[in-house]
Design an enzyme around this catalytic site. Structure first.
Site, mmCIF file in Angstrom:
data_model
loop_
_atom_site.group_PDB
_atom_site.id
_atom_site.type_symbol
_atom_site.label_atom_id
_atom_site.label_comp_id
_atom_site.label_asym_id
_atom_site.label_seq_id
_atom_site.Cartn_x
_atom_site.Cartn_y
_atom_site.Cartn_z
ATOM 1 N N SER A 7 0.841 -1.200 0.000
ATOM 2 C CA SER A 7 0.000 0.000 0.000
ATOM 3 C C SER A 7 0.872 1.245 0.000
ATOM 4 C CB SER A 7 -0.900 0.017 1.238
ATOM 5 O OG SER A 7 -1.447 1.314 1.387
ATOM 6 N N HIS A 32 -1.059 -1.309 -4.353
ATOM 7 C CA HIS A 32 -2.349 -1.027 -3.704
ATOM 8 C C HIS A 32 -2.495 0.474 -3.490
ATOM 9 C CE1 HIS A 32 -5.812 -2.225 -1.170
ATOM 10 N NE2 HIS A 32 -5.453 -1.234 -0.369
ATOM 11 N N ASP A 34 -4.893 3.435 -2.052
ATOM 12 C CA ASP A 34 -6.010 3.704 -1.146
ATOM 13 C C ASP A 34 -6.638 5.063 -1.436
ATOM 14 O OD1 ASP A 34 -6.099 1.394 0.686
ATOM 15 O OD2 ASP A 34 -4.049 1.995 1.159
ATOM 16 N N MET A 36 -9.484 7.665 -0.445
ATOM 17 C CA MET A 36 -10.383 7.999 0.672
ATOM 18 C C MET A 36 -10.969 9.384 0.458
ATOM 19 S SD MET A 36 -8.075 6.740 3.875
ATOM 20 C CE MET A 36 -7.058 5.258 3.795
ATOM 21 N N HIS A 65 -8.302 0.578 -4.128
ATOM 22 C CA HIS A 65 -9.231 0.314 -3.023
ATOM 23 C C HIS A 65 -10.010 1.608 -2.743
ATOM 24 C CE1 HIS A 65 -9.511 -0.728 1.596
ATOM 25 N NE2 HIS A 65 -10.690 -0.714 1.008
ATOM 26 N N MET A 67 -12.367 3.769 -0.794
ATOM 27 C CA MET A 67 -13.058 3.951 0.491
ATOM 28 C C MET A 67 -13.819 5.259 0.376
ATOM 29 S SD MET A 67 -9.917 2.630 2.812
ATOM 30 C CE MET A 67 -8.826 2.806 1.408
ATOM 31 N N MET A 136 -11.287 -6.381 5.418
ATOM 32 C CA MET A 136 -10.513 -5.389 6.185
ATOM 33 C C MET A 136 -10.227 -5.948 7.572
ATOM 34 S SD MET A 136 -9.850 -2.846 4.241
ATOM 35 C CE MET A 136 -9.032 -1.871 5.509
ATOM 36 N N ASP A 171 -6.374 -6.679 4.386
ATOM 37 C CA ASP A 171 -5.765 -5.341 4.398
ATOM 38 C C ASP A 171 -5.913 -4.742 5.790
ATOM 39 O OD1 ASP A 171 -4.945 -2.741 3.831
ATOM 40 O OD2 ASP A 171 -6.606 -2.295 2.460
HETATM 41 C C1 DX5 Z 1 -6.420 1.388 5.490
HETATM 42 C C2 DX5 Z 1 -5.944 1.058 4.104
HETATM 43 C C3 DX5 Z 1 -4.779 0.157 4.073
HETATM 44 C C4 DX5 Z 1 -3.535 0.708 4.737
HETATM 45 C C5 DX5 Z 1 -2.860 -0.453 5.370
HETATM 46 O O1 DX5 Z 1 -7.675 1.894 5.459
HETATM 47 O O2 DX5 Z 1 -6.978 0.438 3.351
HETATM 48 O O3 DX5 Z 1 -4.468 -0.262 2.738
HETATM 49 O O4 DX5 Z 1 -2.632 1.348 3.897
HETATM 50 O O5 DX5 Z 1 -1.813 0.000 6.134
HETATM 51 P P1 DX5 Z 1 -1.027 -0.952 7.144
HETATM 52 O O6 DX5 Z 1 -0.502 -2.097 6.360
HETATM 53 O O7 DX5 Z 1 0.034 -0.061 7.677
HETATM 54 O O8 DX5 Z 1 -2.020 -1.389 8.194
HETATM 55 ZN ZN ZN Z 2 -6.411 -0.498 1.378
#
Ligand code: DX5
Ligand code: ZN
Length: 210
Positions: A7, A32, A34, A36, A65, A67, A136, A171
């Site tokens: 990620s 990956h 993210d 948001m 991903h 969110m 998750m 994840d």
């Molecule tokens: C959190 C993200 C993850 C995040 C994971 O909401 O979806 O992808 O980057 O980070 P780590 O591996 O540090 O928990």
């Molecule tokens: Zn993620």
């Protein structure tokens, strides 16, 4: 074979190209990303223009991903920007079937994610339509949180109903120890941010996950 998807939330956003190359050279399978929106989760990260730029600097598949609320509104834009796998949240849409067909009709892989409080049983009926399920193992929103143990219990439930080629991804809080738990419970793809990017030897970190 475990698909490792680092990620980039834990990368340096001012040096994304450099940090993507680092994990590429260290044996990452996917990248990956993210996304948001500050509504579905209490954090804001990156959007379509950044995905488009990242696409130009890596040959690895982009595992995006989402969110965000109303993922159906942005599906086309993210796939056109270069998302190879597009994962939305079950909790964020009222019509998952329509969204899955839209993603697939554009040639991307369709993924559905569930938050820690959502039951595995709620999404079993969608498995045959999906390419990927993302369980998750932290509340989505931030990197660097601790793995929530009981989330892994959803994996065997999903695995027992899944078609052979379903990608079962986890994840949140993934490191060499929690990766082993998830693998044993049926995951075949691991997302990891802080564990990889904060390690001194990225190669060793990715190898330990595999
Ligand atoms: C959190 C993200 C993850 C995040 C994971 O909401 O979806 O992808 O980057 O980070 P780590 O591996 O540090 O928990
Ligand atoms: Zn993620």
């Amino acid at each position: 074979m475990t698909i490792i998807s680092p990620s980039i939330l834990s990368a340096d956003f001012a040096n994304l190209e450099r940090d993507i190359k680092l994990v590429e050279d260290a044996g990452a399978d996917w990248i990956h990303v993210d996304v948001m929106d500050g509504h579905f989760v209490p954090n804001i990260t990156i959007g379509v223009p950044v995905v488009k730029s990242i696409k130009k600097v890596t040959k690895l598949p982009l595992d995006v991903h989402l969110m965000i609320e109303n993922p159906e509104k942005y599906t086309e834009a993210f796939i056109n920007a270069g998302a190879d796998i597009l994962t939305f949240h079950y909790e964020a849409t009222s019509n998952p079937e329509a969204l899955i067909s839209k993603i697939k009709s554009m040639g991307a892989k369709a993924g559905m994610s569930i938050k820690p409080k959502t039951k595995a049983e709620d999404i079993l009926k969608f498995l045959p339509l999906l390419d990927l399920v993302l369980v998750m193992t932290v509340e989505p929103g931030f990197g660097g949180q601790s793995f929530i143990d009981n989330c892994a219990e959803k994996l065997p439930i999903i695995k027992s109903k899944a078609q052979d080629d379903l990608i079962i991804q986890v994840d949140g809080g993934i490191n060499d120890k929690t990766a082993k738990i998830c693998r044993d419970f049926g995951a075949n793809s691991l997302v990891a941010g802080s564990y990889i990017y904060k390690s001194k030897d990225l190669n060793e970190a990715i190898t330990s996950l595999k």
